[in-house]
Design a protein around this motif. Structure first.
Motif, mmCIF file in Angstrom:
data_model
loop_
_atom_site.group_PDB
_atom_site.id
_atom_site.type_symbol
_atom_site.label_atom_id
_atom_site.label_comp_id
_atom_site.label_asym_id
_atom_site.label_seq_id
_atom_site.Cartn_x
_atom_site.Cartn_y
_atom_site.Cartn_z
ATOM 1 N N ARG A 169 -0.230 7.270 3.181
ATOM 2 C CA ARG A 169 0.978 7.186 3.988
ATOM 3 C C ARG A 169 0.971 5.575 4.239
ATOM 4 N N GLU A 172 2.781 3.950 1.828
ATOM 5 C CA GLU A 172 4.259 4.001 1.693
ATOM 6 C C GLU A 172 4.917 3.469 3.006
ATOM 7 N N GLU A 173 4.203 3.204 4.033
ATOM 8 C CA GLU A 173 5.017 2.455 5.092
ATOM 9 C C GLU A 173 4.724 0.992 4.896
ATOM 10 N N ASP A 174 4.268 0.454 3.704
ATOM 11 C CA ASP A 174 4.132 -0.990 3.434
ATOM 12 C C ASP A 174 3.096 -1.369 4.319
ATOM 13 N N HIS A 175 2.236 -0.861 5.178
ATOM 14 C CA HIS A 175 1.128 -1.602 5.605
ATOM 15 C C HIS A 175 0.010 -2.105 4.833
ATOM 16 N N TRP A 188 12.768 10.011 7.834
ATOM 17 C CA TRP A 188 11.866 9.421 6.820
ATOM 18 C C TRP A 188 13.077 9.308 5.302
ATOM 19 N N ARG A 231 13.481 6.028 3.177
ATOM 20 C CA ARG A 231 12.973 5.832 1.855
ATOM 21 C C ARG A 231 14.327 5.505 0.794
ATOM 22 N N TYR A 254 14.478 1.901 0.656
ATOM 23 C CA TYR A 254 13.441 1.097 0.345
ATOM 24 C C TYR A 254 13.819 0.071 -0.554
ATOM 25 N N LYS A 305 9.003 -3.821 12.541
ATOM 26 C CA LYS A 305 8.010 -2.791 11.915
ATOM 27 C C LYS A 305 6.866 -2.442 12.913
ATOM 28 N N PRO A 353 0.602 0.352 12.130
ATOM 29 C CA PRO A 353 0.119 1.653 11.650
ATOM 30 C C PRO A 353 -0.443 2.413 12.535
ATOM 31 N N GLN A 369 1.679 10.878 13.529
ATOM 32 C CA GLN A 369 3.118 10.849 13.193
ATOM 33 C C GLN A 369 4.032 11.385 14.537
#
Lengths: 467, 380
Positions: B28, B31-34, B210, B214, B217, B261, B264, B268
């Motif tokens: 995850r 996916e969240e670009d962390h 979400w 996406r 993105y 942003k 992390p 959720q």
């Protein structure tokens, strides 16, 4: 909550108190059925489905890039449908990356999609203006060579829409000289369209100058200069438009302007050729306007009656409810041939078949007069021919009690004409006729009396016949 | 070595250290670009030129898939001939007792359910050190999907308590509601219906956001990847064009909409007692669904249905399949909720639930047609 169809999977068993040796309440299901099998519906394997789907793309799973970009596209489309320009612009921002798609097929299709959606957004978005649109159009034109012409044309139309005629003309001239891209038939038509629109713009300038010219005196020193200018424009316009109208299609504004110019310069034969071609060439789609233009032209040229009748006959077949049908009827009535007289009656009945013409007093007046004339001329058979197919529905369509009341309230003249027709066709016993007769007739008294007499004499419902 | 394999390798190291990050959390964060993954090559130094085959390796166009990375973890571990990993004991984050607590909190279920999950863990032997620890050189190297298993245990407990047959859970809710209205001062009984309404709303909102994120993105980075030097100018030109177009459209977009942003987080969903808009069910009691019998408590519900009746013995990778329409809507909702949390397919979760049940109701699956089986839920 709905209880969906359950398979034999779902047999609950008891969880009791003691250990595992207790008796169950029901038998263990015996069926050797595979898991997740729909009862009686054959086998279904969802995991197999995904593999089957990947066979089409050569065994590779669909990439997330493809999935997110297609989701992005549907979001853009949804936002456009709901007129949410802000949202559409946000998603469009992310959609631009399809220009860099590693899938070459999608990469080639991207510019057109982006142009179509982006131009829509820029057209309606409150923060956008002509500047932004121009920059966008120029950028999109130069991505690849396939879309230049189409985008140029649409760009020019946009500028026209905003009243920037000079810029539009310049755009079209640039596009005209485009030499790259495939030499397909669509490219040919696009070039012709571009030239024709340019021609249309030139026609507009010509038209303005013509108006200027008409205001000037012939002796005015500026007259010649303007006249020359006008002539130059028309020559350029005709060259641009004539190529397009040779291609089958619907080109009403182009044809109209071209013909106007030809007529102005006295080229009647040329104009007639263009119009005849436009109306009669079988390759062109059926277009009632073509016939209307031709007819009006012939009227202006005072062409012989037979010619005009033949033109309008075709229009009658395409659009029997057109208002020109009344003129057609007049032409037919004045003709010498009997078959034309019969057709004249047909045409009138045809016009009044349509709901849009029910209150047309001219039509009813003509019908009243003509019916009387026809019946007087012993052509009962003609009237019966026309009436047979209509006697089932015309009475309630035109001559109901409701119409009698409302027509009389609205327009007494119309009501009278209708009443006369009703009397002739349905006899003096019909509701409409009786209602009108009952009304107060200070002004139309004499006319009503005459009507009564004619109905008695000529009605097709013969009171002497007994049923 | 590919980028997904590198990620699997990173997970192995996290597992070795017994860090408080599960595989689903890790994916995850990607996916969240962390965690750099999609355009990781952007952070490479200038001197490293990427072209040719590098494009295939670094030009990733999909997020990592749970099952894929899981498989690769085992492959890499086996390939490297690693010894048995450090033990996963009861005080480890990855132990099902602790993970269950975490997920129960996240999904807003009562804390009292934790006792039941611990009980199930004990009965199935899933809390054993040998079961949990990864041993690549063992005969059949396998590692446990800690997060999926913990969630599967919670699903089983929900089934034990509420049956989830689209019927019993709502009748029990009616009872709870009646009781709660009469006794407003006591600890409220857990009401499945209320929980469902609140949870569904929160879940739908989160899922919608979400999906939108996406769709927006941006996969391509500032440095375009190209195959050969011939392609370089074309790739750069395309990039320039895209950047220009984006610049033009960014003026049309309301800039305040793009918030910063978020950092992390392991959770959720967040539920607190103080929040009056959304009820927090952590403190609610399970009294409504349990009844006393002598020294121990039993569930009021005495029935159970198995998610899978027969396991597949063929050579496919899955032991069972999941066809939604065969199951109750409550069960579907629960599966959808938890699969979204972990970003896995519902079929994977369903399979894990079936495996937990297999251990729990072992005798039910035995070949002999012995009729008697049952299970007791006992609270100490």
């Amino acid at each position: 909550m709905l209880m969906g169809g359950r398979s034999s999977n779902f047999k609950p068993f008891v969880i009791g108190m003691s250990d595992f040796s207790e008796e169950l309440k029901g038998p263990v299901t015996d069926d050797e059925v595979e898991t997740s099998v729909l009862t009686g519906a054959g086998m279904h394997f969802p995991w197999l489905q995904t593999y089957v789907e990947t066979v089409a793309i050569g065994g590779k799973r669909k990439k997330d890039f493809a999935q997110t970009t297609s989701a992005c596209l549907s979001f853009v489309q949804e936002a456009l449908l709901k007129h949410q320009w802000q949202q559409a612009a946000e998603y469009m921002y992310s959609y631009f990356q399809t220009l860099e798609d590693s899938d070459s097929y999608k990469r080639q299709a991207a510019p057109e999609i982006i142009w179509k959606l982006g131009s829509e957004i820029l057209f309606y978005h409150p923060k956008s203006n002509v500047e932004t649109f121009n920059t966008f159009a120029d950028r999109m034109k130069n991505i690849g060579v396939m879309n230049y012409l189409k985008i140029s044309l649409q760009h020019a139309l946009y500028l026209l829409h905003h009243g920037m005629l000079e810029d539009a003309k310049r755009n079209l001239s640039e596009a005209e000289t485009w030499r790259h891209g495939e030499n397909t038939s669509s490219r040919g038509i696009l070039i012709n369209l571009i030239q024709a629109y340019k021609g249309l713009l030139q026609y507009y300038t010509w038209s303005k100058k013509k108006m200027e010219l008409s205001k000037l005196d012939k002796d005015d020193y500026a007259y010649n200069a303007v006249a020359q200018d006008v002539f130059n424009h028309s020559w350029k316009t005709s060259a641009n438009i004539s190529a397009l109208i040779k291609i089958p299609g619907v080109w009403d504004p182009f044809v109209k302007s071209y013909v106007e110019m030809l007529e102005f310069y006295g080229d009647r034969d040329g104009a007639q050729e263009v119009l005849t071609n436009y109306a009669y060439d079988e390759k062109f789609p059926s277009n009632p306007n073509a016939h209307i233009y031709l007819y009006n032209f012939l009227k202006r040229q005072k062409a012989p009656r037979s010619k005009m009748i033949s033109v309008l006959k075709i229009l009658y077949q395409i659009v029997p409810s057109h208002k020109l049908m009344l003129e057609f009827h007049t032409l037919l009535r004045k003709s010498e041939k009997e078959e034309h007289h019969k057709l004249g009656l047909e045409v009138l009945f045809g016009v009044l078949d349509f709901a849009g013409c029910t209150k047309n007093i001219t039509a009813w007046k003509y019908l009243a007069k003509y019916l009387k004339k026809t019946l007087m001329g012993n052509h009962l058979a003609w009237v019966q021919d026309e009436w047979n197919s209509r006697k089932n529905w015309w009475p309630s369509f035109h001559f109901s009690y409701f119409w009698a009341k409302s027509d009389w309230k609205e327009d007494t003249a119309l009501a009278c004409e209708k009443a006369f027709v009703a009397g002739l066709l349905l006899g003096k016993g019909c509701r409409y006729f009786r209602y009108i007769l009952k009304q107060d007739h200070q002004i139309l008294g004499k006319k009503i009396k005459r009507m009564k007499r004619s109905v008695k004499k000529y009605s097709i419902v013969n009171p002497r016949l007994s049923y | 070595m590919t980028v997904p394999q590198t990620l699997a390798f990173c997970y192995l190291s996290l597992l070795w250290q017994r860090e408080a990050i599960t595989l689903s959390d890790l994916l995850r964060f990607v996916e969240e670009d962390h965690i750099p993954y999609i355009n990781a090559f952007q952070h490479f130094p200038e001197q490293m030129k990427l072209y040719g085959r590098d494009r295939g390796i670094f030009g990733i166009e999909s997020w990592p898939d749970y099952e894929d990375i899981y498989k690769k973890t085992i492959e890499v571990g086996t390939f490297l001939d690693l010894p048995r990993f450090p033990d996963i004991t009861e005080d480890c984050y990855l132990h099902p007792n602790i993970l269950c607590m975490k997920y129960l909190m996240e999904v807003n279920l009562p804390d009292e359910m934790h006792n039941l999950t611990c009980h199930v863990v004990k009965m199935t032997g899933m809390g054993e050190v040998d079961f949990l620890t990864f041993d690549p050189i063992a005969k059949m190297a396998k590692t446990v999907k800690y997060d999926v298993q913990a969630v599967a245990i919670i699903v089983v407990v929900l089934k034990l308590l509420f049956l989830l047959d689209d019927n019993l859970e709502w009748s029990l809710s009616n009872l709870a509601e009646k009781h709660n209205e009469k006794n407003k001062k006591d600890k409220p009984w857990f009401d499945f219906r209320k929980w469902y309404q609140i949870m569904k709303k929160a879940f739908d909102e989160k899922k919608q956001k979400w999906e939108e994120a996406r769709a927006k993105y941006l996969w391509k980075s500032e440095k375009p990847l190209y195959y050969s030097f011939v392609d370089k100018p074309v790739a750069y030109k395309k990039r320039e064009m895209v950047v220009n177009l984006q610049k033009q459209f960014s003026t049309l977009v309301d800039s305040t909409a793009t918030a910063g942003k978020k950092s992390p987080s392991s959770f959720q969903f967040n539920w607190t007692e103080e929040d009056t808009d959304r009820t927090c069910f952590h403190g609610h009691s399970l009294q409504g669904v349990l009844k006393e019998k002598g020294q121990s408590l039993l569930t009021k519900n005495s029935l159970y249905w198995l998610s899978t009746q027969k396991f597949c013995r063929c050579y496919c990778t899955h032991v069972t399949t999941y066809e939604e329409s065969n199951f109750s809507l409550s069960y579907q909702f629960i599966l959808n909720l938890f699969s979204f949390l972990l970003r896995i397919k519902t079929s994977l979760l369903h399979e894990e639930v079936s495996l937990v049940e297999k251990k729990l109701f072992e005798k039910k699956y035995s070949v002999t047609k012995k009729k008697s089986r049952s299970k007791k839920a006992r609270r100490h």
